[in-house]
Design a protein around this motif. Structure first.
Motif, mmCIF file in Angstrom:
data_model
loop_
_atom_site.group_PDB
_atom_site.id
_atom_site.type_symbol
_atom_site.label_atom_id
_atom_site.label_comp_id
_atom_site.label_asym_id
_atom_site.label_seq_id
_atom_site.Cartn_x
_atom_site.Cartn_y
_atom_site.Cartn_z
ATOM 1 N N THR A 142 63.345 -11.040 -10.414
ATOM 2 C CA THR A 142 62.830 -11.149 -9.047
ATOM 3 C C THR A 142 61.431 -10.561 -8.919
ATOM 4 O O THR A 142 60.542 -11.175 -8.319
ATOM 5 C CB THR A 142 63.788 -10.452 -8.067
ATOM 6 O OG1 THR A 142 65.093 -11.024 -8.178
ATOM 7 C CG2 THR A 142 63.290 -10.605 -6.641
ATOM 8 N N THR A 200 58.889 -12.768 -10.719
ATOM 9 C CA THR A 200 58.713 -14.027 -10.000
ATOM 10 C C THR A 200 57.896 -13.821 -8.732
ATOM 11 O O THR A 200 57.007 -14.620 -8.406
ATOM 12 C CB THR A 200 60.079 -14.630 -9.644
ATOM 13 O OG1 THR A 200 60.824 -14.857 -10.835
ATOM 14 C CG2 THR A 200 59.912 -15.952 -8.911
ATOM 15 N N LEU A 210 61.500 -20.273 -12.248
ATOM 16 C CA LEU A 210 61.618 -19.964 -10.817
ATOM 17 C C LEU A 210 60.261 -19.870 -10.138
ATOM 18 O O LEU A 210 60.101 -20.295 -8.989
ATOM 19 C CB LEU A 210 62.384 -18.645 -10.634
ATOM 20 C CG LEU A 210 63.875 -18.677 -10.964
ATOM 21 C CD1 LEU A 210 64.459 -17.272 -10.956
ATOM 22 C CD2 LEU A 210 64.631 -19.564 -9.978
ATOM 23 N N SER A 211 59.275 -19.326 -10.832
ATOM 24 C CA SER A 211 57.947 -19.183 -10.226
ATOM 25 C C SER A 211 57.114 -20.451 -10.345
ATOM 26 O O SER A 211 56.074 -20.573 -9.689
ATOM 27 C CB SER A 211 57.188 -18.027 -10.891
ATOM 28 O OG SER A 211 57.003 -18.278 -12.280
ATOM 29 N N THR A 222 60.118 -15.085 -1.019
ATOM 30 C CA THR A 222 60.317 -15.315 -2.444
ATOM 31 C C THR A 222 61.403 -14.408 -3.001
ATOM 32 O O THR A 222 62.216 -14.817 -3.836
ATOM 33 C CB THR A 222 59.005 -15.093 -3.212
ATOM 34 O OG1 THR A 222 57.971 -15.872 -2.619
ATOM 35 C CG2 THR A 222 59.153 -15.499 -4.669
ATOM 36 N N THR A 270 64.687 -15.915 -4.790
ATOM 37 C CA THR A 270 64.917 -15.603 -6.198
ATOM 38 C C THR A 270 66.169 -14.755 -6.375
ATOM 39 O O THR A 270 66.958 -14.979 -7.290
ATOM 40 C CB THR A 270 63.706 -14.865 -6.781
ATOM 41 O OG1 THR A 270 62.523 -15.618 -6.520
ATOM 42 C CG2 THR A 270 63.856 -14.677 -8.276
ATOM 43 N N ALA A 303 69.137 -16.998 -6.014
ATOM 44 C CA ALA A 303 69.156 -18.223 -6.811
ATOM 45 C C ALA A 303 70.412 -18.275 -7.690
ATOM 46 O O ALA A 303 70.796 -17.280 -8.300
ATOM 47 C CB ALA A 303 67.903 -18.300 -7.675
#
Length: 292
Positions: free
Chosen positions: A93, A96, A161-162, A218, A222, A225
């Motif tokens: 996290t 990201t 993810l990013s 974000t 994340t 997710a």
């Protein structure tokens, strides 16, 4: 004989005031009931995390456990491996969030402050990606990650993810930077600052409210997710994140509801703490970007 009718002084004002107060109290009651309905599932989950397996559903809607079972948290932390899952989630996290903030801020800054060929096309493509479901992109993402040797690793998960479009974050930055006076950039350029210096030393610090908003959005996306981390950890259970680790409580014939509730509380605490700390900046960032 004439009769003069005198109105009671302030009568109309007092009636209006009583009416306004009545409307206020009615709205307050409605909002309070809505808040209780919204908070109840979270409170029930905390209560279920302190009950044994039979009491979770045997006690009905009761929120007070007969005897708090703190062993549920110990079982979730050690037996289910949520200590390692929490560490994995924090690493993924944080990395990201940093990548998304820098990338989206720079993209929003360039689109908002520079005029270049194909600018409208870039905007159309970005907005079009909002309508593409995640399921359509998971196959090429996994295929590329496998060919690059990043499939079963935290670094591959971070890049995947990013690497999404994050269009909402770009639009937030773009709306904010569009309202920043150009004199600030011109003064920095006159002092000899280049593109990166202007961006990191002048523009990005000014966009702190938007950065807090993007960080929170974000972080939430994340942290929660599931699909992508699940695919990236099929053959590496030790790399699971908290959301994927919930599967440890689901057996073939039964579900450990009390342990799952304890694990859910553990996973939600960082989110609640972060939101409490950043809620003021979140509101300011959303309002500033929309106003711009």
């Amino acid at each position: 004989m004439s009769t003069t009718v005198h109105k009671a002084p302030g009568r109309g004002w007092s009636v209006a005031r009583v009416r306004n107060r009545l409307v206020w109290w009615v709205m307050a009651v409605i909002i309070g009931i809505g808040a209780l309905l919204w908070v109840y599932p979270f409170v029930w989950m905390v209560s279920a995390s302190l009950k044994d397996q039979l009491e979770v559903f045997g006690s009905g809607l009761s929120l007070l456990p007969k005897t708090p079972v703190w062993e549920n948290y110990a079982r979730a932390w050690t037996d289910a491996g949520f200590g390692q899952y929490l560490l994995n989630t924090v690493i993924v996290t944080v990395c990201t969030v940093v990548l998304v903030v820098v990338r989206c801020a720079m993209a929003g800054y360039v689109i908002a402050r520079y005029r270049f060929t194909g600018r409208k096309t870039v905007m159309v493509v970005l907005i079009a990606t909002l309508f593409v479901p995640t399921g359509y992109t998971i196959i090429p993402v996994v295929e590329i990650s496998q060919r690059l040797g990043l499939l079963n690793s935290l670094s591959g998960m971070v890049i995947a993810l990013s690497g999404a479009a994050h269009v909402a974050s770009i639009l937030l930055y773009m709306g904010y930077f569009r309202g920043v006076p150009k004199e600030l950039e011109e003064a920095a350029v006159i002092d000899g600052a280049g593109f990166l210096s202007v961006f990191f030393r002048v523009m990005l610090p000014l966009a702190m409210p938007v950065t807090a908003t993007v960080t929170l959005l974000t972080f939430l996306a994340t942290w929660n997710a599931f699909f992508l981390p699940l695919v990236f950890t099929f053959s590496r259970p030790d790399l699971r994140t908290l959301s994927v680790g919930m599967l440890a409580f689901v057996g073939e014939n039964s579900v450990d509801w009390s342990g799952m509730a304890a694990a859910a509380v553990i996973s939600l605490l960082p989110v609640v703490i972060l939101f409490v700390l950043l809620q003021r900046y979140f509101v300011e960032g959303m309002a500033g970007a929309v106003k711009s």
